[in-house]
Design a protein around this motif. Structure first.
Motif, mmCIF file in Angstrom:
data_model
loop_
_atom_site.group_PDB
_atom_site.id
_atom_site.type_symbol
_atom_site.label_atom_id
_atom_site.label_comp_id
_atom_site.label_asym_id
_atom_site.label_seq_id
_atom_site.Cartn_x
_atom_site.Cartn_y
_atom_site.Cartn_z
ATOM 1 N N LYS A 162 0.808 -1.209 0.000
ATOM 2 C CA LYS A 162 0.000 0.000 0.000
ATOM 3 C C LYS A 162 0.848 1.269 0.000
ATOM 4 N N CYS A 163 2.128 1.130 -0.305
ATOM 5 C CA CYS A 163 3.054 2.276 -0.234
ATOM 6 C C CYS A 163 3.879 2.323 -1.515
ATOM 7 N N PRO A 164 3.382 2.989 -2.582
ATOM 8 C CA PRO A 164 4.152 3.051 -3.838
ATOM 9 C C PRO A 164 5.474 3.790 -3.692
ATOM 10 N N GLU A 165 5.509 4.833 -2.870
ATOM 11 C CA GLU A 165 6.778 5.560 -2.691
ATOM 12 C C GLU A 165 7.814 4.686 -1.988
ATOM 13 N N GLY A 166 7.347 3.810 -1.106
ATOM 14 C CA GLY A 166 8.269 2.887 -0.443
ATOM 15 C C GLY A 166 8.832 1.860 -1.409
ATOM 16 N N ILE A 167 8.005 1.401 -2.345
ATOM 17 C CA ILE A 167 8.488 0.438 -3.338
ATOM 18 C C ILE A 167 9.575 1.067 -4.218
ATOM 19 N N ILE A 168 9.340 2.320 -4.618
ATOM 20 C CA ILE A 168 10.344 3.016 -5.438
ATOM 21 C C ILE A 168 11.646 3.188 -4.657
ATOM 22 N N LEU A 169 11.519 3.586 -3.366
ATOM 23 C CA LEU A 169 12.719 3.753 -2.531
ATOM 24 C C LEU A 169 13.440 2.424 -2.335
ATOM 25 N N LEU A 170 12.705 1.342 -2.233
ATOM 26 C CA LEU A 170 13.320 0.021 -2.097
ATOM 27 C C LEU A 170 14.150 -0.332 -3.325
ATOM 28 N N LEU A 171 13.605 -0.036 -4.514
ATOM 29 C CA LEU A 171 14.354 -0.302 -5.742
ATOM 30 C C LEU A 171 15.630 0.547 -5.816
ATOM 31 N N VAL A 172 15.480 1.831 -5.463
ATOM 32 C CA VAL A 172 16.641 2.727 -5.525
ATOM 33 C C VAL A 172 17.722 2.274 -4.554
ATOM 34 N N GLN A 173 17.332 1.946 -3.325
ATOM 35 C CA GLN A 173 18.328 1.534 -2.336
ATOM 36 C C GLN A 173 18.985 0.212 -2.719
ATOM 37 N N SER A 174 18.233 -0.703 -3.310
ATOM 38 C CA SER A 174 18.809 -1.980 -3.723
ATOM 39 C C SER A 174 19.867 -1.780 -4.814
ATOM 40 N N VAL A 175 19.546 -0.918 -5.794
ATOM 41 C CA VAL A 175 20.503 -0.672 -6.879
ATOM 42 C C VAL A 175 21.734 0.067 -6.371
ATOM 43 N N LEU A 176 21.511 1.152 -5.610
ATOM 44 C CA LEU A 176 22.645 1.914 -5.082
ATOM 45 C C LEU A 176 23.467 1.087 -4.101
ATOM 46 N N GLY A 177 22.787 0.249 -3.320
ATOM 47 C CA GLY A 177 23.522 -0.607 -2.400
ATOM 48 C C GLY A 177 24.420 -1.592 -3.124
ATOM 49 N N SER A 178 23.952 -2.121 -4.246
ATOM 50 C CA SER A 178 24.787 -3.033 -5.036
ATOM 51 C C SER A 178 25.991 -2.310 -5.611
ATOM 52 N N ILE A 179 25.770 -1.058 -6.054
ATOM 53 C CA ILE A 179 26.892 -0.273 -6.588
ATOM 54 C C ILE A 179 27.926 0.010 -5.506
ATOM 55 N N VAL A 180 27.451 0.405 -4.328
ATOM 56 C CA VAL A 180 28.366 0.684 -3.211
ATOM 57 C C VAL A 180 29.129 -0.573 -2.819
ATOM 58 N N ASN A 181 28.441 -1.703 -2.771
ATOM 59 C CA ASN A 181 29.105 -2.953 -2.420
ATOM 60 C C ASN A 181 30.185 -3.319 -3.439
ATOM 61 N N ALA A 182 29.832 -3.196 -4.728
ATOM 62 C CA ALA A 182 30.801 -3.537 -5.765
ATOM 63 C C ALA A 182 32.017 -2.612 -5.711
ATOM 64 N N PHE A 183 31.768 -1.323 -5.489
ATOM 65 C CA PHE A 183 32.864 -0.353 -5.478
ATOM 66 C C PHE A 183 33.777 -0.560 -4.276
ATOM 67 N N MET A 184 33.201 -0.634 -3.087
ATOM 68 C CA MET A 184 34.003 -0.708 -1.873
ATOM 69 C C MET A 184 34.655 -2.078 -1.713
#
Length: 422
Positions: A162-184
């Motif tokens: 019931k939270c579309p903005e939360g779903i979008i934030l979840l996608l963004v954090q998952s992608v950025l988190g993968s980038i941060v993990n790969a970089f660091m």
């Protein structure tokens, strides 16, 4: 006359006072750096002796500091290499700070979404569907951010549909988190597996030596590999670091001159299984051609040796460096053998790796030895065959002269006959 004699007495007294050593110590005033450098070099012997500053240290690190770098933005354009080149304490600090900041940042956004939707006002209300279940404050939002980015998923805090903005934030954090993990993680992996650590097990002899080898004066040093895994495609290079002044008066500090250690013969390609002695023949193309044993300590030079190759285990290219100054070049010495044949294998004794022993070596330069050898070879090369060749040459010259004389005589007789006919 009285004034003249009085002046003479005063001058004599002054000269006598100057001849007497005064116990008072005169302290020289402290001068700025530029003024000290501009002082004449022949003030005293101590001032004339200057300490040789290394260009490359014995451990291979270059003794050069970069100052007044204004284009610092270039370091940020290659941020990955910049992070890898940092010291371990700064690298670990950045590693922890990056993850902490991202977790706090997304935790703050999750808390703001819950606060703006009114989830904080309906805590414990079963009829209310929040954006994230069991999120009741900033601390719980921070924990949910950690669980989302690290994909832990404890199952207590769960996002709802019931939270579309939360779903979008979840996608963004998952992608950025993968980038941060790969970089660091990639940065830490490269930092740990840097090929320069492999260079720590590549050793150079403490001293370089100059002695005779196959009748020629040679400069030699020894290299070795302490590991059983070999360096693939190993190659060795050497550079002479010495300041010079051109014929036009231009001063070139730390001029680099190549030292041939077998480039044209392929001897610079090494099969580095056991310690090897690298030899440089001092010939006319060598920068040591005119340097003798007495002149060597007076030279201000440095020999930089560079060993390169690929690590067999990882395939990365590593480079090991070392240097030798004039005080570390021993004239008239050789290296002690370190390789012995045992029962079915060869054994290397690294206790004798740096040891040298004295040998009979002429104190003259290679140029002087070549001149003396050329003078000594003159009577030896005067053999019977050369005498016969020279005698044959003399006979041919005499025959040519006789032929010329005969031609001249024939020409004179012909002229006389023509005159008589006329």
């Amino acid at each position: 006359f009285v004034l003249f004699s009085a002046a003479a007495n005063v001058l004599e007294e002054d000269s006598m006072e100057q001849d007497i050593e005064s116990p008072v110590t005169i302290h020289q005033p402290k001068l700025p750096k530029q003024a000290r450098e501009d002082l004449p070099k022949n003030i005293s012997k101590e001032c004339a002796k200057r300490k040789i500053q290394r260009y490359v240290r014995k451990d291979g690190k270059c003794n050069v500091h970069h100052g007044n770098v204004r284009e610092t933005y270039r370091y940020l354009t290659d941020i990955f290499t910049t992070l890898v080149d940092l010291k371990w304490r700064f690298n670990l600090l950045i590693f922890v700070m990056v993850y902490t900041v991202t977790w706090l940042f997304f935790g703050m956004i999750w808390w703001l979404i819950a606060y703006m939707r009114g989830d904080m006002d309906h805590i414990g209300d079963s009829t209310w569907t929040p954006c994230v279940s069991n999120l009741n404050g900033f601390v719980s939002a921070f924990l949910f951010s950690i669980e989302t980015e690290t994909t832990i998923g404890y199952g207590y805090r769960v996002i709802t549909d019931k939270c579309p903005e939360g779903i979008i934030l979840l996608l963004v954090q998952s992608v950025l988190g993968s980038i941060v993990n790969a970089f660091m993680v990639g940065c830490m992996f490269v930092k740990i597996s840097q090929p320069k650590k492999r260079a720590e097990t590549l050793v150079f002899s403490t001293n370089a030596v100059i002695s005779m080898r196959d009748g020629k004066l040679c400069l030699m040093f020894r290299v070795g590999d302490l590991r059983n895994s070999h360096i693939v495609e190993a190659s060795i290079r050497a550079k002479l670091i010495k300041s010079k002044q051109t014929k036009e008066g231009e001063f070139i500090p730390l001029n680099q001159t190549d030292i041939n250690v077998g480039y044209y013969t392929g001897d610079d390609r090494l099969f580095l299984v056991s310690p090897l002695i690298i030899s440089h023949e001092i010939n006319q193309q060598s920068p040591f051609w005119e340097i003798s044993k007495a002149q060597l300590p007076k030279e201000e030079l440095e020999i930089v040796v560079i060993l390169e190759g690929m690590v067999e285990a990882t395939g990365m290219t590593c480079q090991a460096r070392s240097s030798y100054i004039t005080s570390e070049i021993l004239w008239g010495y050789r290296f002690t053998p370190v390789l012995t044949l045992e029962d079915g294998f060869y054994e290397v004794d690294y206790n004798s790796f740096h040891e040298t022993y004295e040998t009979n070596t002429p104190v003259y330069s290679a140029k002087e030895l070549a001149e003396m050898a050329s003078r000594a070879e003159l009577p030896l090369t005067w053999s019977v065959s050369s005498k016969l060749d020279q005698h044959a040459e003399l006979e041919t010259e005499e025959e040519e002269k006789n032929q010329e004389d005969q031609n001249e005589r024939n020409g004179d007789v012909a002229n006389l006959e023509n005159e008589s006919k006329v």
